[in-house]
Scaffold this motif. Structure first.
Motif, short mmCIF file in Angstrom:
data_model
loop_
_atom_site.label_atom_id
_atom_site.label_comp_id
_atom_site.label_asym_id
_atom_site.label_seq_id
_atom_site.Cartn_x
_atom_site.Cartn_y
_atom_site.Cartn_z
N LEU A 235 2.64 -21.35 -4.48
CA LEU A 235 3.87 -22.13 -4.42
C LEU A 235 4.64 -21.77 -3.15
CD1 LEU A 235 5.74 -24.19 -5.73
CD2 LEU A 235 6.78 -22.32 -7.04
N GLY A 236 4.59 -20.49 -2.76
CA GLY A 236 5.20 -20.08 -1.50
C GLY A 236 4.55 -20.76 -0.31
N ILE A 237 3.23 -20.87 -0.33
CA ILE A 237 2.51 -21.53 0.77
C ILE A 237 2.90 -23.00 0.86
CG2 ILE A 237 0.23 -22.20 1.60
CD1 ILE A 237 -0.84 -19.59 0.36
N SER A 238 2.98 -23.66 -0.30
CA SER A 238 3.36 -25.08 -0.29
C SER A 238 4.78 -25.26 0.23
CB SER A 238 3.21 -25.69 -1.69
OG SER A 238 4.15 -25.14 -2.60
N ASN A 239 5.70 -24.37 -0.14
CA ASN A 239 7.06 -24.43 0.38
C ASN A 239 7.09 -24.19 1.89
OD1 ASN A 239 9.51 -24.69 -1.59
ND2 ASN A 239 7.98 -23.53 -2.75
N PHE A 240 6.24 -23.28 2.35
CA PHE A 240 6.16 -23.01 3.79
C PHE A 240 5.78 -24.27 4.56
CE2 PHE A 240 3.71 -21.97 7.56
CZ PHE A 240 4.52 -21.06 8.21
N HIS A 241 4.76 -24.95 4.08
CA HIS A 241 4.29 -26.15 4.79
C HIS A 241 5.24 -27.33 4.62
CE1 HIS A 241 0.49 -24.61 6.29
NE2 HIS A 241 0.35 -23.96 5.14
N LEU A 242 6.08 -27.27 3.60
CA LEU A 242 7.12 -28.28 3.43
C LEU A 242 8.40 -27.87 4.17
CD1 LEU A 242 6.63 -29.18 -0.34
CD2 LEU A 242 6.23 -30.70 1.62
N GLN A 243 8.30 -26.76 4.93
CA GLN A 243 9.40 -26.25 5.74
C GLN A 243 10.57 -25.73 4.91
OE1 GLN A 243 10.41 -28.95 8.94
NE2 GLN A 243 8.26 -29.45 9.33
N ASN A 244 10.29 -25.37 3.66
CA ASN A 244 11.30 -24.71 2.83
C ASN A 244 11.14 -23.20 3.01
OD1 ASN A 244 12.00 -27.27 1.80
ND2 ASN A 244 10.44 -27.09 0.20
N TYR A 245 11.48 -22.71 4.20
CA TYR A 245 11.12 -21.36 4.57
C TYR A 245 11.85 -20.29 3.76
CZ TYR A 245 9.09 -23.84 8.52
OH TYR A 245 8.37 -24.70 9.30
N SER A 246 13.10 -20.52 3.44
CA SER A 246 13.84 -19.53 2.67
C SER A 246 13.25 -19.37 1.27
CB SER A 246 15.32 -19.94 2.57
OG SER A 246 15.92 -19.90 3.84
N THR A 247 12.89 -20.49 0.65
CA THR A 247 12.27 -20.44 -0.68
C THR A 247 10.92 -19.74 -0.60
OG1 THR A 247 13.37 -22.50 -1.29
CG2 THR A 247 11.50 -21.80 -2.64
N ALA A 248 10.14 -20.08 0.43
CA ALA A 248 8.84 -19.45 0.61
C ALA A 248 9.00 -17.94 0.78
CB ALA A 248 8.12 -20.05 1.82
N GLN A 249 9.98 -17.54 1.57
CA GLN A 249 10.23 -16.11 1.79
C GLN A 249 10.52 -15.39 0.47
OE1 GLN A 249 13.22 -13.75 4.74
NE2 GLN A 249 14.18 -15.13 3.29
N ASN A 250 11.34 -15.97 -0.36
CA ASN A 250 11.69 -15.34 -1.64
C ASN A 250 10.47 -15.22 -2.55
OD1 ASN A 250 14.37 -15.10 -0.87
ND2 ASN A 250 14.94 -17.08 -1.73
N LEU A 251 9.65 -16.25 -2.58
CA LEU A 251 8.45 -16.23 -3.43
C LEU A 251 7.47 -15.17 -2.95
CD1 LEU A 251 7.99 -20.07 -3.93
CD2 LEU A 251 8.38 -18.41 -5.76
N PHE A 252 7.25 -15.09 -1.65
CA PHE A 252 6.32 -14.09 -1.12
C PHE A 252 6.83 -12.67 -1.41
CE2 PHE A 252 5.09 -17.44 2.22
CZ PHE A 252 4.03 -17.87 1.45
N LYS A 253 8.13 -12.48 -1.31
CA LYS A 253 8.70 -11.16 -1.62
C LYS A 253 8.50 -10.80 -3.09
CE LYS A 253 12.30 -10.81 1.96
NZ LYS A 253 13.76 -10.77 2.23
#
Length: 640
Positions: free
Chosen positions: A480-498
């Motif tokens: 889900l973090g990867i999908s957010n990253f590619h959708l340019q939702n970088y802050s959300t992706a960052q939180n998920l990866f953490k």
């Protein structure tokens, strides 16, 4: 003394007397092979990876035999000991791989052929067991068994050869029991092979005891003496299995991710849910719609005493048990069939103890036979008692049902062509399975990255649903973090990866993804720190060199960037972009002389990459060679 069983009378028009009755076994073989022949061109799916394509012991060929015999089931793939010991199917896979490595068509052909042979063996056993009845009865049971849609998983998924082998050796062992009125070493041998195929074969012991008492009318003492050699065989197998399992890594425990029953609040709720699931298996037997490769958390809700599903299942199951007891002597075949279903289902029902799966179509593979035996026998007997066209009407009905089942099975097979198709087809059948939604979302994500924005949105929706269903699952969070990253939702992706790294602290791939996210958020120092950790663990690839070097470059650490790009050109000398980036890093560090050959190599590898001409012009200009700088700038501007 009672007769073997009540004989179903034959009329003058009984199909048994028709000359075409001799062709029934050939028709059975043809139907069985035809319905599953479309699976032959399929690929490897699901656990085929663990037991075949990535199994070290299987791929070693004959040299892997000793490892297969002396280690637990999954040892050739990973070191997670779940207490399973099933060497026989792995041996068959080893032989197949040695003959035709990485050729799934051959594996599927063997699977379909073995299944067809097993169905034929079943027919011969039923003929012997039901020798005083209409010939269409064993044929009808075998035909319905062969074509039932619940068997799609067993035949289409090569890994499930363990199920087919278990049934085949059970049939062969039973045939020898029926042939001889006492000890048979052949029966013991085939039983031992069944146990080496799958542990669940241990349930055949009470089945055989019932068979001898109910059908062959042996006394309890005689039946026990007949089964005793089989009990000794099981003891020998158990000692071998115990030695193998105890000499492996510690047996791992199961979690709710393996079996959703473990997510239920208490022991009572777990057992109520197990009874409900057994009822669901019965429903799939009568109405095989919405079948899936996965029924995991939280597809099946935990049951309570107020659950309608539990009470429905309990009433139906109790009714079957009461019928089995009531007809124990009155209709022994019917009673035996029902008890066969319960005895074989018991080990995978989660009622006695919790196993490593919630529910699976393959769990009904052998138990289904008992239900068909009881139902078909009743059907033939009732048609005879009602003075209709004797067995003829029932035979026609069986053929009609078999045709319908065969069409459904043939259609269902197509979903098992590949993991991508399987995950897409079954996600709608189990909308509340986090694993099914995660798998389908991952497929969409893999296809979407850099290619299809619409698929990326669909992947995001599936993975978001999986996360909603199972918020604890770190794999879901990672993707889900990867999908957010590619959708340019970088802050959300960052939180998920953490969140993933809080649980899986050494997950270097997630560290790389988080580092990429830091780059997008312009937190270059944080990105560089994570990239360095990945480098120390040798977790990088062709793209990683570019990403890591880019992070160093953005953080103005040009020497480190140049070193990383240089490593990339050594590992991947044909990558023009790495050579161009290497030249840029050198030029940014004022190492213009070394930058020139890097740019020139990039141009050789990719003459159409015009930006290299621009960088060469800038570099020569910085070196004070305006003549060459102007020449390259003109080429850049004209594109020549």
């Amino acid at each position: 003394m009672q007769p073997l069983m009540k004989t179903i009378s034959k009329s003058k028009n009984d199909p048994q007397d028709a000359p075409y009755a001799t062709y029934l076994p050939y028709f059975l073989l043809l139907c069985c092979f035809f319905v599953y022949c479309n699976t032959i061109n399929f690929g490897f799916v699901l656990d085929d990876e663990a037991v075949i394509t990535k199994n070290l012991f299987v791929k070693k060929g004959f040299a892997g035999f000793s490892d297969i015999f002396t280690t637990f089931y999954w040892r050739g793939y990973w070191d997670l000991n779940s207490g399973l010991y099933r060497p026989l199917s792995l041996l068959v896979f080893t032989i197949e791989w040695t003959l035709f490595p990485d050729k799934p068509a051959f594996f599927h052909f063997v699977q379909v052929t073995l299944y067809t042979v097993t169905v034929f063996a079943l027919y011969t056993m039923l003929k012997r067991l039901l020798s005083s009845t209409n010939k269409w009865l064993p044929f009808g049971i075998a035909l319905l068994f062969a074509l039932h849609p619940l068997h799609t998983e067993v035949v289409a998924n090569i890994k499930s050869m363990d199920e087919v082998l278990t049934l085949l050796f059970f049939i062969l062992s039973t045939n020898w029991l029926l042939k001889k009125d006492g000890y048979s070493w052949q029966s013991c041998l085939f039983f031992f092979l069944a146990l080496l195929s799958k542990e669940g074969a241990i349930a055949f012991l009470p089945v055989w005891f019932l068979l001898l008492v109910q059908i062959k009318k042996q006394s309890l003492n005689h039946a026990f003496k007949t089964v005793l050699p089989l009990i000794i065989t099981a003891a020998v197998w158990l000692s071998i299995r115990t030695w193998v399992i105890s000499n492996g890594s510690p047996v791992v425990g199961y979690t709710y991710a393996d079996n959703s029953i473990l997510a239920c609040s208490d022991w009572i709720s777990q057992k109520l849910t197990a009874i409900t699931i057994l009822g669901m298996n019965l429903l799939h037997f009568f109405y095989p719609v919405g079948l899936s490769y996965d029924y995991s958390y939280p597809q099946i809700p935990c049951a309570t005493f107020t659950s309608v599903g539990f009470w429905t299942a309990l009433i139906v199951l109790l009714a079957l048990l009461i019928a089995a007891v009531y007809y124990f002597k009155r209709k022994p075949v019917v009673s035996f069939g029902i008890l066969f279903f319960f005895l074989i289902s018991f080990l995978t029902s989660n009622i006695l103890f919790t196993i490593g799966a919630t529910m699976a179509d393959r769990f009904m593979f052998i138990p289904l036979l008992g239900l068909l035996l009881a139902i078909c026998y009743v059907g033939f007997e009732v048609s005879d008692n009602l003075k209709t066209r004797k067995a003829g009407i029932v035979s026609v009905a069986i053929l009609g049902i078999a045709l319908l089942l065969g069409m459904v099975t043939y259609h269902n097979n197509n979903a098992w062509k590949s993991n991508d198709i399987l995950f897409a087809a079954h996600a709608k059948n189990v909308p509340h399975s986090a694993r099914a939604q995660y798998n389908y979302g991952t497929v969409l994500l893999n296809h979407a990255i850099g290619h299809n924005y619409d698929s990326l949105n669909k992947a995001f929706e599936r993975l978001s649903l999986a996360h909603k269903l199972d918020p604890k699952n770190v794999d879901v969070k990672a993707n889900l973090g990867i999908s957010n990253f590619h959708l340019q939702n970088y802050s959300t992706a960052q939180n998920l990866f953490k969140e993933v790294l809080l649980i899986k602290k050494d997950d270097d791939l997630t560290k790389l993804n988080l580092a990429d996210t830091y780059c997008k958020l312009k937190q270059f120092d944080s990105a560089v720190a994570l990239y360095k950790q990945a480098l120390q663990n040798n977790i990088y690839n062709e793209n990683s060199h570019a990403r890591i070097g880019g992070a160093f470059f953005a953080a103005k650490q040009f020497k480190q960037a140049a070193e990383m790009f240089k490593l990339g050109t050594i590992a991947y000398p044909d990558n023009a972009e790495l050579w161009m980036n290497y030249g840029n890093a050198l030029a940014a560090d004022a190492n213009f002389k070394a930058a020139i050959p890097a740019f020139e190599q990039a141009l050789v590898l990719n003459p159409s990459q015009r930006m290299v001409l621009y960088y060469l012009a800038l570099t020569y200009h910085n070196m004070g060679d305006d003549s060459k700088a102007n020449a390259f700038m003109q080429r850049y501007q004209t594109g020549k």
